[in-house]
Scaffold this motif. Structure first.
Motif, PDB file in Angstrom:
ATOM      1  N   ALA A  11       0.670  -1.350  -0.239  1.00  0.00           N
ATOM      2  CA  ALA A  11      -0.084   0.006   0.041  1.00  0.00           C
ATOM      3  C   ALA A  11       0.901   1.187   0.009  1.00  0.00           C
ATOM      4  O   ALA A  11       0.395   2.332  -0.503  1.00  0.00           O
ATOM      5  N   PHE A  12       2.003   1.279   0.460  1.00  0.00           N
ATOM      6  CA  PHE A  12       3.058   2.362   0.408  1.00  0.00           C
ATOM      7  C   PHE A  12       3.918   2.311  -0.675  1.00  0.00           C
ATOM      8  O   PHE A  12       5.119   2.900  -0.521  1.00  0.00           O
ATOM      9  N   GLY A  13       3.842   1.305  -1.536  1.00  0.00           N
ATOM     10  CA  GLY A  13       4.573   1.253  -2.571  1.00  0.00           C
ATOM     11  C   GLY A  13       6.023   0.406  -2.535  1.00  0.00           C
ATOM     12  O   GLY A  13       6.981   0.389  -3.230  1.00  0.00           O
ATOM     13  N   LEU A  14       6.001  -0.241  -1.334  1.00  0.00           N
ATOM     14  CA  LEU A  14       7.123  -1.078  -1.247  1.00  0.00           C
ATOM     15  C   LEU A  14       6.903  -2.556  -1.663  1.00  0.00           C
ATOM     16  O   LEU A  14       5.749  -3.137  -1.241  1.00  0.00           O
ATOM     17  N   VAL A  15       7.590  -2.965  -2.316  1.00  0.00           N
ATOM     18  CA  VAL A  15       7.466  -4.526  -2.677  1.00  0.00           C
ATOM     19  C   VAL A  15       8.453  -5.408  -1.661  1.00  0.00           C
ATOM     20  O   VAL A  15       9.664  -5.221  -1.830  1.00  0.00           O
ATOM     21  N   VAL A  16       7.975  -6.454  -1.028  1.00  0.00           N
ATOM     22  CA  VAL A  16       8.738  -7.348  -0.472  1.00  0.00           C
ATOM     23  C   VAL A  16       9.136  -8.479  -1.345  1.00  0.00           C
ATOM     24  O   VAL A  16       8.027  -9.212  -1.723  1.00  0.00           O
ATOM     25  N   GLU A  17      10.166  -8.679  -1.718  1.00  0.00           N
ATOM     26  CA  GLU A  17      10.608  -9.932  -2.769  1.00  0.00           C
ATOM     27  C   GLU A  17      10.767 -11.049  -2.068  1.00  0.00           C
ATOM     28  O   GLU A  17      11.011 -11.076  -0.748  1.00  0.00           O
ATOM     29  N   VAL A  18      10.161 -12.075  -2.767  1.00  0.00           N
ATOM     30  CA  VAL A  18       9.972 -13.529  -2.104  1.00  0.00           C
ATOM     31  C   VAL A  18      10.853 -14.219  -2.974  1.00  0.00           C
ATOM     32  O   VAL A  18      10.768 -14.348  -4.268  1.00  0.00           O
ATOM     33  N   GLU A  19      12.079 -15.047  -2.442  1.00  0.00           N
ATOM     34  CA  GLU A  19      12.816 -16.152  -3.225  1.00  0.00           C
ATOM     35  C   GLU A  19      12.241 -17.521  -3.197  1.00  0.00           C
ATOM     36  O   GLU A  19      11.188 -17.569  -2.473  1.00  0.00           O
ATOM     37  N   GLU A  20      12.524 -18.344  -4.107  1.00  0.00           N
ATOM     38  CA  GLU A  20      12.226 -19.547  -3.941  1.00  0.00           C
ATOM     39  C   GLU A  20      12.305 -20.283  -2.830  1.00  0.00           C
ATOM     40  O   GLU A  20      11.377 -20.978  -2.073  1.00  0.00           O
ATOM     41  N   ALA A  21      13.368 -20.112  -2.058  1.00  0.00           N
ATOM     42  CA  ALA A  21      13.795 -20.785  -0.947  1.00  0.00           C
ATOM     43  C   ALA A  21      13.287 -20.244   0.241  1.00  0.00           C
ATOM     44  O   ALA A  21      13.281 -20.586   1.388  1.00  0.00           O
ATOM     45  N   GLY A  22      12.697 -18.836   0.225  1.00  0.00           N
ATOM     46  CA  GLY A  22      12.142 -18.365   1.480  1.00  0.00           C
ATOM     47  C   GLY A  22      12.070 -16.673   0.961  1.00  0.00           C
ATOM     48  O   GLY A  22      12.348 -16.165  -0.014  1.00  0.00           O
ATOM     49  N   GLU A  23      12.008 -15.839   2.247  1.00  0.00           N
ATOM     50  CA  GLU A  23      11.780 -14.701   1.961  1.00  0.00           C
ATOM     51  C   GLU A  23      12.849 -13.828   1.948  1.00  0.00           C
ATOM     52  O   GLU A  23      13.813 -14.407   2.882  1.00  0.00           O
ATOM     53  N   VAL A  24      13.076 -12.561   1.238  1.00  0.00           N
ATOM     54  CA  VAL A  24      14.176 -11.900   1.451  1.00  0.00           C
ATOM     55  C   VAL A  24      13.958 -10.918   2.576  1.00  0.00           C
ATOM     56  O   VAL A  24      12.884 -10.264   2.550  1.00  0.00           O
ATOM     57  N   ILE A  25      14.925 -10.721   3.362  1.00  0.00           N
ATOM     58  CA  ILE A  25      14.514 -10.120   4.722  1.00  0.00           C
ATOM     59  C   ILE A  25      15.202  -8.697   4.497  1.00  0.00           C
ATOM     60  O   ILE A  25      16.227  -8.574   4.258  1.00  0.00           O
ATOM     61  N   HIS A  26      14.357  -7.510   4.633  1.00  0.00           N
ATOM     62  CA  HIS A  26      14.791  -6.260   4.669  1.00  0.00           C
ATOM     63  C   HIS A  26      14.894  -5.983   6.114  1.00  0.00           C
ATOM     64  O   HIS A  26      13.820  -5.378   6.702  1.00  0.00           O
ATOM     65  N   PRO A  27      16.015  -5.896   7.176  1.00  0.00           N
ATOM     66  CA  PRO A  27      15.991  -5.867   8.372  1.00  0.00           C
ATOM     67  C   PRO A  27      15.726  -4.095   8.552  1.00  0.00           C
ATOM     68  O   PRO A  27      16.128  -3.314   8.012  1.00  0.00           O
ATOM     69  N   VAL A  28      15.377  -4.113   9.881  1.00  0.00           N
ATOM     70  CA  VAL A  28      14.851  -2.856  10.377  1.00  0.00           C
ATOM     71  C   VAL A  28      15.667  -2.604  11.521  1.00  0.00           C
ATOM     72  O   VAL A  28      15.936  -3.635  12.598  1.00  0.00           O
ATOM     73  N   ALA A  29      16.605  -1.419  11.564  1.00  0.00           N
ATOM     74  CA  ALA A  29      17.435  -1.480  12.820  1.00  0.00           C
ATOM     75  C   ALA A  29      16.585  -1.282  14.090  1.00  0.00           C
ATOM     76  O   ALA A  29      15.491  -0.840  14.133  1.00  0.00           O
ATOM     77  N   ALA A  30      17.134  -1.748  15.044  1.00  0.00           N
ATOM     78  CA  ALA A  30      16.605  -1.794  16.341  1.00  0.00           C
ATOM     79  C   ALA A  30      16.057  -0.859  17.107  1.00  0.00           C
ATOM     80  O   ALA A  30      14.897  -0.595  17.484  1.00  0.00           O
ATOM     81  N   CYS A  31      16.799   0.312  16.533  1.00  0.00           N
ATOM     82  CA  CYS A  31      16.470   1.777  17.112  1.00  0.00           C
ATOM     83  C   CYS A  31      15.256   2.166  16.380  1.00  0.00           C
ATOM     84  O   CYS A  31      14.524   2.970  16.920  1.00  0.00           O
ATOM     85  N   ASN A  32      14.896   1.605  15.270  1.00  0.00           N
ATOM     86  CA  ASN A  32      13.602   2.030  14.366  1.00  0.00           C
ATOM     87  C   ASN A  32      12.322   1.149  14.818  1.00  0.00           C
ATOM     88  O   ASN A  32      11.191   1.336  14.193  1.00  0.00           O
ATOM     89  N   TRP A  33      12.615   0.022  15.273  1.00  0.00           N
ATOM     90  CA  TRP A  33      11.459  -0.895  15.318  1.00  0.00           C
ATOM     91  C   TRP A  33      10.450  -0.526  15.960  1.00  0.00           C
ATOM     92  O   TRP A  33       9.180  -0.858  15.449  1.00  0.00           O
ATOM     93  N   GLN A  34      10.314  -0.020  17.418  1.00  0.00           N
ATOM     94  CA  GLN A  34       9.221   0.558  17.806  1.00  0.00           C
ATOM     95  C   GLN A  34       8.395   1.417  16.829  1.00  0.00           C
ATOM     96  O   GLN A  34       7.245   1.551  16.863  1.00  0.00           O
ATOM     97  N   SER A  35       9.221   2.407  16.263  1.00  0.00           N
ATOM     98  CA  SER A  35       8.394   3.436  15.476  1.00  0.00           C
ATOM     99  C   SER A  35       7.747   2.625  14.201  1.00  0.00           C
ATOM    100  O   SER A  35       6.618   3.186  13.725  1.00  0.00           O
ATOM    101  N   LEU A  36       8.370   1.731  13.349  1.00  0.00           N
ATOM    102  CA  LEU A  36       7.685   1.073  12.491  1.00  0.00           C
ATOM    103  C   LEU A  36       6.326   0.393  12.981  1.00  0.00           C
ATOM    104  O   LEU A  36       5.629   0.293  12.524  1.00  0.00           O
ATOM    105  N   THR A  37       6.525  -0.372  14.268  1.00  0.00           N
ATOM    106  CA  THR A  37       5.439  -1.168  14.618  1.00  0.00           C
ATOM    107  C   THR A  37       4.090  -0.472  15.056  1.00  0.00           C
ATOM    108  O   THR A  37       3.200  -0.498  15.172  1.00  0.00           O
ATOM    109  N   ALA A  38       4.816   0.743  15.589  1.00  0.00           N
ATOM    110  CA  ALA A  38       3.895   1.726  15.880  1.00  0.00           C
ATOM    111  C   ALA A  38       2.863   2.269  14.792  1.00  0.00           C
ATOM    112  O   ALA A  38       1.724   2.375  14.576  1.00  0.00           O
ATOM    113  N   PHE A  39       3.835   2.702  13.853  1.00  0.00           N
ATOM    114  CA  PHE A  39       3.020   2.922  12.405  1.00  0.00           C
ATOM    115  C   PHE A  39       2.078   1.995  11.943  1.00  0.00           C
ATOM    116  O   PHE A  39       0.816   2.220  11.368  1.00  0.00           O
ATOM    117  N   LEU A  40       2.742   0.819  12.067  1.00  0.00           N
ATOM    118  CA  LEU A  40       1.893  -0.251  11.389  1.00  0.00           C
ATOM    119  C   LEU A  40       0.516  -0.522  12.065  1.00  0.00           C
ATOM    120  O   LEU A  40      -0.493  -0.886  11.819  1.00  0.00           O
TER     121      LEU A  40
END
Length: 99
Positions: A11-40
């Motif tokens: 919905a925000f124009g971000l595509v999370v790519e998925v590979e055959e063997a599993g998901e590609v992970i785009h890590p979130v820095a620990a200092c930003n995790w609470q902000s991201l989860t609050a936004f979501l």
């Protein structure tokens, strides 16, 4: 990652790519995790206005409703500043009309 979370990113124009063997992970820095989860956590609190035949204008987050989300979710006050930055960045994308 669940389908609904993937849809939220899309919905925000971000595509999370998925590979055959599993998901590609785009890590979130620990200092930003609470902000991201609050936004979501506030993702159902957008104010929109219907225009014309099926069109919508995204106005912004409903701050009163987000306050409840923050209090019930025990999010830090600093995360609120970050959520407002993400809101400001999201509005042009949401109102671009591109899907």
């Amino acid at each position: 990652m669940t389908e609904s979370v993937r849809d939220e990113f899309a919905a925000f124009g971000l595509v999370v790519e998925v590979e055959e063997a599993g998901e590609v992970i785009h890590p979130v820095a620990a200092c930003n995790w609470q902000s991201l989860t609050a936004f979501l956590a506030c993702d159902t609190q957008w104010r929109v206005v219907g225009v014309g035949l099926g069109g919508m204008i995204w106005i912004g987050l409903d701050y009163t409703a987000c306050d409840v989300v923050f209090r019930r979710g025990h999010f830090a006050d600093q995360a609120w500043d970050d959520v407002r930055v993400m809101e400001e960045a999201a509005l042009p994308i949401l109102n671009s009309g591109e899907e």
